[in-house]
Design a protein around this motif. Structure first.
Motif, mmCIF file in Angstrom:
data_model
loop_
_atom_site.group_PDB
_atom_site.id
_atom_site.type_symbol
_atom_site.label_atom_id
_atom_site.label_comp_id
_atom_site.label_asym_id
_atom_site.label_seq_id
_atom_site.Cartn_x
_atom_site.Cartn_y
_atom_site.Cartn_z
ATOM 1 N N VAL A 29 0.836 -1.474 -0.235
ATOM 2 C CA VAL A 29 -0.381 -0.226 -0.012
ATOM 3 C C VAL A 29 0.725 1.666 0.008
ATOM 4 O O VAL A 29 0.319 2.249 -0.787
ATOM 5 N N GLN A 30 1.694 1.021 0.877
ATOM 6 C CA GLN A 30 2.662 2.337 0.752
ATOM 7 C C GLN A 30 3.792 2.478 -1.021
ATOM 8 O O GLN A 30 3.687 4.006 -0.894
ATOM 9 N N TRP A 32 2.458 1.549 -3.182
ATOM 10 C CA TRP A 32 0.902 1.904 -4.937
ATOM 11 C C TRP A 32 0.465 3.448 -3.980
ATOM 12 O O TRP A 32 0.837 4.677 -4.969
ATOM 13 N N LEU A 33 1.074 3.797 -3.043
ATOM 14 C CA LEU A 33 1.089 5.289 -2.460
ATOM 15 C C LEU A 33 1.788 6.443 -2.978
ATOM 16 O O LEU A 33 1.198 7.428 -3.174
ATOM 17 N N THR A 37 1.452 8.717 -6.423
ATOM 18 C CA THR A 37 1.543 10.352 -5.821
ATOM 19 C C THR A 37 2.726 11.230 -7.106
ATOM 20 O O THR A 37 2.513 12.294 -7.732
ATOM 21 N N THR A 69 -7.445 7.705 -6.768
ATOM 22 C CA THR A 69 -6.307 5.905 -6.732
ATOM 23 C C THR A 69 -5.149 5.627 -5.678
ATOM 24 O O THR A 69 -4.967 5.069 -5.448
ATOM 25 N N GLY A 70 -4.855 7.404 -5.102
ATOM 26 C CA GLY A 70 -3.957 7.682 -3.780
ATOM 27 C C GLY A 70 -3.196 8.601 -4.278
ATOM 28 O O GLY A 70 -2.326 8.682 -3.697
ATOM 29 N N THR A 72 -2.744 11.790 -3.715
ATOM 30 C CA THR A 72 -3.728 13.376 -3.558
ATOM 31 C C THR A 72 -2.549 14.313 -3.117
ATOM 32 O O THR A 72 -3.149 15.034 -2.942
ATOM 33 N N HIS A 102 -10.613 9.759 -0.172
ATOM 34 C CA HIS A 102 -9.118 8.471 0.178
ATOM 35 C C HIS A 102 -8.523 8.837 1.924
ATOM 36 O O HIS A 102 -7.909 7.563 2.146
ATOM 37 N N VAL A 106 -8.000 5.141 2.777
ATOM 38 C CA VAL A 106 -6.314 4.767 3.387
ATOM 39 C C VAL A 106 -6.546 4.613 4.635
ATOM 40 O O VAL A 106 -5.709 4.101 5.877
ATOM 41 N N TRP A 109 -8.377 1.332 5.837
ATOM 42 C CA TRP A 109 -6.744 -0.159 5.209
ATOM 43 C C TRP A 109 -6.097 -0.019 6.746
ATOM 44 O O TRP A 109 -6.106 -0.683 7.119
#
Length: 116
Positions: A29-30, A32-33, A37, A69-70, A72, A102, A106, A109
């Protein structure tokens, strides 16, 4: 427009896998973010650079999808750094709704779904 979304999200997936290999301490997840970004920031910059030309612009829906989708943080940084989409009220209203969604996703999650 669908092609632009597929292309940018595909690039984010590629960057995510690269990050997972080079930064194993980050979970997926990290990674992906971080990757989305970077891609989102780049999309805002690209759209700003071509805004005064005849080139095809990045549709607002794509910019909002990237944020949703992440991306932001990348969107906010791109808006501030490039002074892009900072005064268009119709865009900003939708953008801040996306940011709120978002944050909820997050936070949810990491609070409820992430295995401990």
């Amino acid at each position: 427009m669908i092609e632009a979304i597929v292309l940018t999200l595909g690039a984010a997936v590629g960057v995510m896998f690269l990050l997972q290999e080079t930064l194993p301490a980050l979970d997926w997840v990290q990674c992906w973010l971080l990757s989305i970004t970077i891609i989102t920031f780049s999309a805002y910059g690209y759209d700003k650079v071509i805004s005064g030309t005849q080139a095809t612009r990045v549709p607002e829906r794509v910019l909002l999808t990237l944020a949703f989708t992440g991306g932001t943080l990348g969107a906010i940084a791109g808006m501030r750094f490039f002074h892009h989409k900072t005064s268009k009220e119709s865009f900003l209203e939708r953008f801040w709704l996306v940011v709120a969604a978002h944050i909820v996703v997050v936070a949810g999650w990491y609070i409820f779904l992430r295995s401990r």
